[in-house]
Design an enzyme around this catalytic site. Structure first.
Site, PDB file in Angstrom:
ATOM      1  N   GLY A  15      49.624  20.941  34.153  1.00  0.00           N
ATOM      2  CA  GLY A  15      49.141  20.775  32.776  1.00  0.00           C
ATOM      3  C   GLY A  15      49.671  21.890  31.894  1.00  0.00           C
ATOM      4  O   GLY A  15      49.649  23.048  32.291  1.00  0.00           O
ATOM      5  N   ARG A  76      53.924  16.811  36.870  1.00  0.00           N
ATOM      6  CA  ARG A  76      53.279  17.025  38.170  1.00  0.00           C
ATOM      7  C   ARG A  76      54.107  16.179  39.130  1.00  0.00           C
ATOM      8  O   ARG A  76      53.909  14.976  39.231  1.00  0.00           O
ATOM      9  CB  ARG A  76      51.816  16.579  38.127  1.00  0.00           C
ATOM     10  CG  ARG A  76      50.950  17.461  37.229  1.00  0.00           C
ATOM     11  CD  ARG A  76      49.461  17.155  37.396  1.00  0.00           C
ATOM     12  NE  ARG A  76      48.648  18.132  36.676  1.00  0.00           N
ATOM     13  CZ  ARG A  76      47.963  17.855  35.565  1.00  0.00           C
ATOM     14  NH1 ARG A  76      47.986  16.649  35.047  1.00  0.00           N
ATOM     15  NH2 ARG A  76      47.237  18.791  34.971  1.00  0.00           N
ATOM     16  N   ASP A 107      47.199  26.095  39.977  1.00  0.00           N
ATOM     17  CA  ASP A 107      47.173  26.098  41.447  1.00  0.00           C
ATOM     18  C   ASP A 107      48.161  25.117  42.079  1.00  0.00           C
ATOM     19  O   ASP A 107      48.761  25.417  43.114  1.00  0.00           O
ATOM     20  CB  ASP A 107      45.738  25.909  41.980  1.00  0.00           C
ATOM     21  CG  ASP A 107      45.034  24.704  41.404  1.00  0.00           C
ATOM     22  OD1 ASP A 107      45.652  23.981  40.588  1.00  0.00           O
ATOM     23  OD2 ASP A 107      43.870  24.468  41.767  1.00  0.00           O
ATOM     24  N   THR A 130      47.044  28.183  32.833  1.00  0.00           N
ATOM     25  CA  THR A 130      46.205  26.978  32.785  1.00  0.00           C
ATOM     26  C   THR A 130      45.017  27.304  31.891  1.00  0.00           C
ATOM     27  O   THR A 130      44.484  28.425  31.959  1.00  0.00           O
ATOM     28  CB  THR A 130      45.697  26.541  34.172  1.00  0.00           C
ATOM     29  OG1 THR A 130      44.568  25.667  34.003  1.00  0.00           O
ATOM     30  CG2 THR A 130      45.260  27.702  35.049  1.00  0.00           C
ATOM     31  N   ASP A 132      42.187  26.399  32.336  1.00  0.00           N
ATOM     32  CA  ASP A 132      40.951  26.399  33.135  1.00  0.00           C
ATOM     33  C   ASP A 132      40.471  27.789  33.569  1.00  0.00           C
ATOM     34  O   ASP A 132      39.314  27.950  33.947  1.00  0.00           O
ATOM     35  CB  ASP A 132      41.133  25.541  34.395  1.00  0.00           C
ATOM     36  CG  ASP A 132      41.509  24.106  34.062  1.00  0.00           C
ATOM     37  OD1 ASP A 132      41.277  23.684  32.910  1.00  0.00           O
ATOM     38  OD2 ASP A 132      42.035  23.410  34.947  1.00  0.00           O
ATOM     39  N   ASP A 134      41.070  29.304  36.325  1.00  0.00           N
ATOM     40  CA  ASP A 134      40.494  29.101  37.664  1.00  0.00           C
ATOM     41  C   ASP A 134      41.366  29.676  38.786  1.00  0.00           C
ATOM     42  O   ASP A 134      41.305  29.213  39.915  1.00  0.00           O
ATOM     43  CB  ASP A 134      40.255  27.598  37.911  1.00  0.00           C
ATOM     44  CG  ASP A 134      41.545  26.791  37.827  1.00  0.00           C
ATOM     45  OD1 ASP A 134      42.583  27.325  37.396  1.00  0.00           O
ATOM     46  OD2 ASP A 134      41.514  25.601  38.191  1.00  0.00           O
ATOM     47  N   GLY A 175      38.193  21.970  32.117  1.00  0.00           N
ATOM     48  CA  GLY A 175      38.038  23.096  33.040  1.00  0.00           C
ATOM     49  C   GLY A 175      38.064  22.690  34.499  1.00  0.00           C
ATOM     50  O   GLY A 175      37.895  23.537  35.376  1.00  0.00           O
ATOM     51  N   ARG A 176      38.227  21.383  34.731  1.00  0.00           N
ATOM     52  CA  ARG A 176      38.250  20.881  36.108  1.00  0.00           C
ATOM     53  C   ARG A 176      37.000  21.368  36.857  1.00  0.00           C
ATOM     54  O   ARG A 176      35.914  21.138  36.374  1.00  0.00           O
ATOM     55  CB  ARG A 176      39.529  21.345  36.804  1.00  0.00           C
ATOM     56  CG  ARG A 176      40.215  20.244  37.602  1.00  0.00           C
ATOM     57  CD  ARG A 176      41.401  20.776  38.320  1.00  0.00           C
ATOM     58  NE  ARG A 176      42.588  20.714  37.496  1.00  0.00           N
ATOM     59  CZ  ARG A 176      43.413  19.675  37.458  1.00  0.00           C
ATOM     60  NH1 ARG A 176      43.162  18.617  38.172  1.00  0.00           N
ATOM     61  NH2 ARG A 176      44.471  19.683  36.694  1.00  0.00           N
ATOM     62  N   ALA A 191      25.623  27.527  21.774  1.00  0.00           N
ATOM     63  CA  ALA A 191      25.037  26.291  22.323  1.00  0.00           C
ATOM     64  C   ALA A 191      23.629  26.545  22.857  1.00  0.00           C
ATOM     65  O   ALA A 191      23.319  27.640  23.323  1.00  0.00           O
ATOM     66  CB  ALA A 191      25.925  25.763  23.447  1.00  0.00           C
ATOM     67  N   LYS A 218      13.247  23.678  16.884  1.00  0.00           N
ATOM     68  CA  LYS A 218      14.679  23.444  16.649  1.00  0.00           C
ATOM     69  C   LYS A 218      14.866  21.989  16.248  1.00  0.00           C
ATOM     70  O   LYS A 218      14.310  21.085  16.872  1.00  0.00           O
ATOM     71  CB  LYS A 218      15.483  23.720  17.922  1.00  0.00           C
ATOM     72  CG  LYS A 218      15.722  25.178  18.172  1.00  0.00           C
ATOM     73  CD  LYS A 218      16.773  25.399  19.240  1.00  0.00           C
ATOM     74  CE  LYS A 218      16.826  26.888  19.573  1.00  0.00           C
ATOM     75  NZ  LYS A 218      17.760  27.238  20.615  1.00  0.00           N
ATOM     76  N   HIS A 258      42.131  16.477  25.106  1.00  0.00           N
ATOM     77  CA  HIS A 258      43.387  17.242  25.147  1.00  0.00           C
ATOM     78  C   HIS A 258      43.652  18.103  23.910  1.00  0.00           C
ATOM     79  O   HIS A 258      44.628  18.868  23.932  1.00  0.00           O
ATOM     80  CB  HIS A 258      44.563  16.294  25.412  1.00  0.00           C
ATOM     81  CG  HIS A 258      44.585  15.836  26.847  1.00  0.00           C
ATOM     82  ND1 HIS A 258      43.725  14.859  27.294  1.00  0.00           N
ATOM     83  CD2 HIS A 258      45.303  16.250  27.917  1.00  0.00           C
ATOM     84  CE1 HIS A 258      43.940  14.676  28.595  1.00  0.00           C
ATOM     85  NE2 HIS A 258      44.884  15.501  28.989  1.00  0.00           N
TER      86      HIS A 258
HETATM   87  O1  F6P Z   1      44.143  21.840  34.451  1.00  0.00           O
HETATM   88  C1  F6P Z   1      44.192  21.672  33.068  1.00  0.00           C
HETATM   89  C2  F6P Z   1      43.491  20.390  32.664  1.00  0.00           C
HETATM   90  O2  F6P Z   1      43.530  20.297  31.260  1.00  0.00           O
HETATM   91  C3  F6P Z   1      42.044  20.260  33.171  1.00  0.00           C
HETATM   92  O3  F6P Z   1      41.130  21.018  32.419  1.00  0.00           O
HETATM   93  C4  F6P Z   1      41.841  18.775  33.081  1.00  0.00           C
HETATM   94  O4  F6P Z   1      40.875  18.348  34.003  1.00  0.00           O
HETATM   95  C5  F6P Z   1      43.198  18.221  33.444  1.00  0.00           C
HETATM   96  O5  F6P Z   1      44.137  19.272  33.211  1.00  0.00           O
HETATM   97  C6  F6P Z   1      43.611  17.013  32.652  1.00  0.00           C
HETATM   98  O6  F6P Z   1      44.820  16.579  33.176  1.00  0.00           O
HETATM   99  P1  F6P Z   1      45.760  15.512  32.473  1.00  0.00           P
HETATM  100  O7  F6P Z   1      46.498  16.181  31.368  1.00  0.00           O
HETATM  101  O8  F6P Z   1      46.669  15.057  33.565  1.00  0.00           O
HETATM  102  O9  F6P Z   1      44.872  14.415  31.953  1.00  0.00           O
END
Ligand code: F6P
Length: 328
Positions: A15, A76, A107, A130, A132, A134, A175-176, A191, A218, A258
């Site tokens: 990504g 990918r 990763d 990324t 994320d 992560d 964020g997966r 939030a 609230k 996205h």
């Molecule tokens: O790893 C980055 C990310 O944007 C994640 O947060 C999300 O789950 C995934 O990629 C979305 O992937 P794609 O662009 O293939 O829909």
């Protein structure tokens, strides 16, 4: 004996993330600074397999530091997961006279780079990129800071309409399996509740907090939900679940999607990309391989690719505590 590095290839994979262009730029400029050749690989590992290469020099990367996405494109690649695919990539790199590879991604990208290094003893250095955040062994991944700012800006706008109509909004963020985007943007955007994959029982806590919010007067609320939240419910089912208990709430769902991956990188991401790009080239010329260049306490650090992939990043409990206190 360590083979002298004369030609470094660079690719982006997985990504895309804001700051990838700035990282490519830093790799290319560092190569130029140290009188090394630099080979750009288009479309990530798929481009390696197909020999989709172009020589890059310092001027090839003018005016890209501020651009989102990646001008080298990203894929990918399924073929790179096969031994045959990786063997083709190795042949192409040899033919092009490339001695080492910088892979920019998350990763999946590191897993591919590690396998390639192990099979062909080819020097590989990874740059974590990324949204994320992560990857273990680095305080930040490229693109994360920009994504956080994008999310906070979007939630600020949602808050305007939420408060005008006394509505409850569920906002899904990316964020997966990691809750970093949700937790940090949730605090930054004020939030009322934040649901993240690292915590069990988030829904019950959220229902309790809605009850308290109601009692404390609230009139509108924002709940940030990480996409990998493990309640077994989609965000739309969550909205229904809340609606069944609190008929008085006018509930809306917003999936940010996205937009979180696009946009001009923040200054933080540009500086990080520059440090890591230079760090990757210097690591290779120092004879290092099979590592990720990350950042810890502002300093560039080297972490083995195995470690970066294997270790799980811990949830920042202090941040969760702060979120709980500031959302009363
Ligand atoms: O790893 C980055 C990310 O944007 C994640 O947060 C999300 O789950 C995934 O990629 C979305 O992937 P794609 O662009 O293939 O829909």
């Amino acid at each position: 004996m360590i083979k002298k590095i004369n030609n470094i290839a660079v690719l982006t994979s997985g990504g895309d993330a804001p700051g990838m262009n700035a990282a490519i730029r830093a790799v290319v400029r560092a190569c130029s600074y140290y009188n090394l050749e630099c080979t750009g690989v288009y479309r990530g590992y798929q481009g390696l397999i197909e020999g989709d290469f172009e020589k890059l020099d310092a001027r090839s990367v003018r005016n890209v530091i501020n651009k989102g996405g990646t001008f080298l494109k990203s894929t990918r690649s399924m073929e790179f997961k096969t031994k045959e695919g990786r063997a083709k990539a190795n042949e192409n790199l040899k033919k092009a006279g490339v001695d080492a590879l910088v892979v920019i991604g998350g990763d999946g990208t590191f897993t591919g780079g590690l396998l390639f290094n192990q099979e062909f003893d080819f020097p590989v250095v990874g740059i974590p990129a990324t949204i994320d955040n992560d990857i273990s062994g680095t305080d930040y991944t490229l693109g994360y800071d920009t994504a956080l700012n994008t999310v906070v800006e979007a939630i600020d706008k949602i808050r305007d309409t939420a408060s005008s109509h006394n509505r409850l909004f569920l906002v899904e963020v990316m964020g997966r399996d990691a809750g970093d985007i949700a937790l940090n943007s949730g605090i930054g955007a004020g939030a009322e509740e934040i649901l993240i994959p690292e915590e069990e029982g988030g829904i019950e806590l959220m229902m309790d907090s809605l009850e308290k919010s109601k009692k404390s007067g609230k009139t509108s609320s924002i709940i940030v939900v990480a996409e990998g939240e493990k309640s077994g419910k989609t965000i739309f089912e969550l909205a229904e679940h809340i609606g069944e208990k609190y008929e008085e709430y006018d509930i809306r769902v917003s999936v940010l999607g996205h937009i979180q991956r696009g946009g001009s990188p923040s200054c933080f991401d540009r500086v990080l990309a520059s440090k890591l790009g230079v760090g990757a080239v210097e690591a290779l010329t120092d004879g290092k391989s099979n590592i990720m260049v990350g950042v810890h306490h502002q300093k560039v650090v080297h972490v083995s690719l195995e470690k970066a992939l294997k270790e799980k990043r811990e949830l920042d409990k202090e941040l969760r505590r702060v979120a709980n206190i500031t959302s009363v």
